[in-house]
Design an enzyme around this catalytic site. Structure first.
Site, PDB file in Angstrom:
ATOM      1  N   PRO A   1      -4.049   1.741  -4.372  1.00 20.74           N
ATOM      2  CA  PRO A   1      -3.057   1.680  -3.279  1.00 20.74           C
ATOM      3  C   PRO A   1      -2.561   3.084  -2.944  1.00 20.74           C
ATOM      4  CG  PRO A   1      -2.518   0.148  -5.076  1.00 20.74           C
ATOM      5  CD  PRO A   1      -3.604   1.043  -5.568  1.00 20.74           C
ATOM      6  N   GLU A   2      -2.664   3.442  -1.676  1.00 13.91           N
ATOM      7  CA  GLU A   2      -2.207   4.756  -1.213  1.00 13.91           C
ATOM      8  C   GLU A   2      -0.818   4.599  -0.604  1.00 13.91           C
ATOM      9  OE1 GLU A   2      -3.627   7.574  -1.647  1.00 13.91           O
ATOM     10  OE2 GLU A   2      -5.634   7.024  -2.287  1.00 13.91           O
TER      11      GLU A   2
END
Ligand SMILES: [Zn+2]
Length: 270
Positions: A2-3
């Site tokens: 997850p960015e």
């Protein structure tokens, strides 16, 4: 992984459902995350109300009356709102229960995420040395230029350094450098003020677009698997080594910088 845009999308997805609500229980099924979940976390949070849900870099905070829960999604973590009829799977390690049967479930197959507690989010060792947020005014051309002047490091790992600016992952760094026409291998100190301005603008642009696209996944937060998936973003160069450049139709090439693969166009990026 997850960015920043996925984390921000998660924040926007869960906040309206849990802000202002009373926590009735925290269930910890597996405390062995990247750092162990504090043994007294469940006891601390029970009976408190979530005042606000905020984000700093890729950390989420659930602010309660006496302190804050810090959540990081690690490599594979996700948060979702579930119904009380949905049985927990083997990767569903924590579950926060609220009044009116609202449940926030934390799922993390690789267990690199964390759930921690702090009374002061600014002083916490994980957070104290973070650079500015990329979408806030503090991150600007003058700031980046001053930081870059002293650094010999290649520009790509430089902008991915959390002490310079937070949340610029490999995808976003690769895309922003392409859009700015900057060769990722160049030493940071060679950037002109004009190039810093371009780079700041493009970093903001690619992140803002990803957050906007993430907004379309928000309706999935309740029911189903409830997770914000990786966004189907339109990427120009990331992951496209050996393919043609969308701008000049030359071949995109890749190089390793700071242990990460960087794709760039030798014709368009100088
Ligand atoms: Zn090109």
């Amino acid at each position: 992984m997850p960015e920043l845009p996925e984390v921000e999308t998660t924040r926007r997805g869960i906040a309206p459902h849990i802000q202002g609500r009373l926590i009735t229980e925290l269930i910890v099924r597996n405390s062995q995350l990247r750092w162990p979940v504090p043994f007294d976390l469940a006891q601390r949070v029970q009976g408190q109300r979530v005042k606000e849900v905020t984000r700093r870099a890729k950390y989420l905070f659930l602010h309660l009356d006496s302190g804050s829960i810090i959540i990081h999604l690690g490599m594979s973590g996700s948060l979702s709102l579930v119904q009380d009829t949905e049985p927990a799977g083997k990767h569903d390690h924590l579950e926060l229960h609220f009044e009116q049967d609202i449940r926030l479930r934390y799922t993390d197959p690789r267990r690199f995420g964390c759930w921690l507690w702090t009374e002061d989010t600014r002083q916490h060792p994980l957070l104290a040395h973070l650079g500015p947020e990329p979408l806030e005014a503090e991150f600007n051309a003058e700031y980046l230029y001053q930081k870059a002047r002293k650094r010999r490091q290649a520009v790509k790992p430089f902008i991915m350094d959390n002490s310079v600016v937070v949340g610029v992952g490999n995808i976003y760094a690769t895309e922003a450098l392409f859009l700015s026409g900057i060769d990722p291998r160049r030493p940071a100190h060679s950037l002109s003020e004009r190039e810093c301005q371009d780079l700041v603008g493009h970093i903001r642009q690619v992140l803002a677009q990803a957050i906007e696209q993430g907004g379309t996944t928000l309706r999935d937060f309740i029911g189903g698997d409830g997770r914000p998936g990786y966004f189907q973003q339109q990427l120009q160069v990331y992951g496209r080594s050996g393919q043609t450049c969308p701008r000049c139709h030359g071949l995109l090439t890749q190089v390793r910088l700071g242990q990460r693969t960087s794709v760039y166009c030798p014709e368009c990026q100088h």
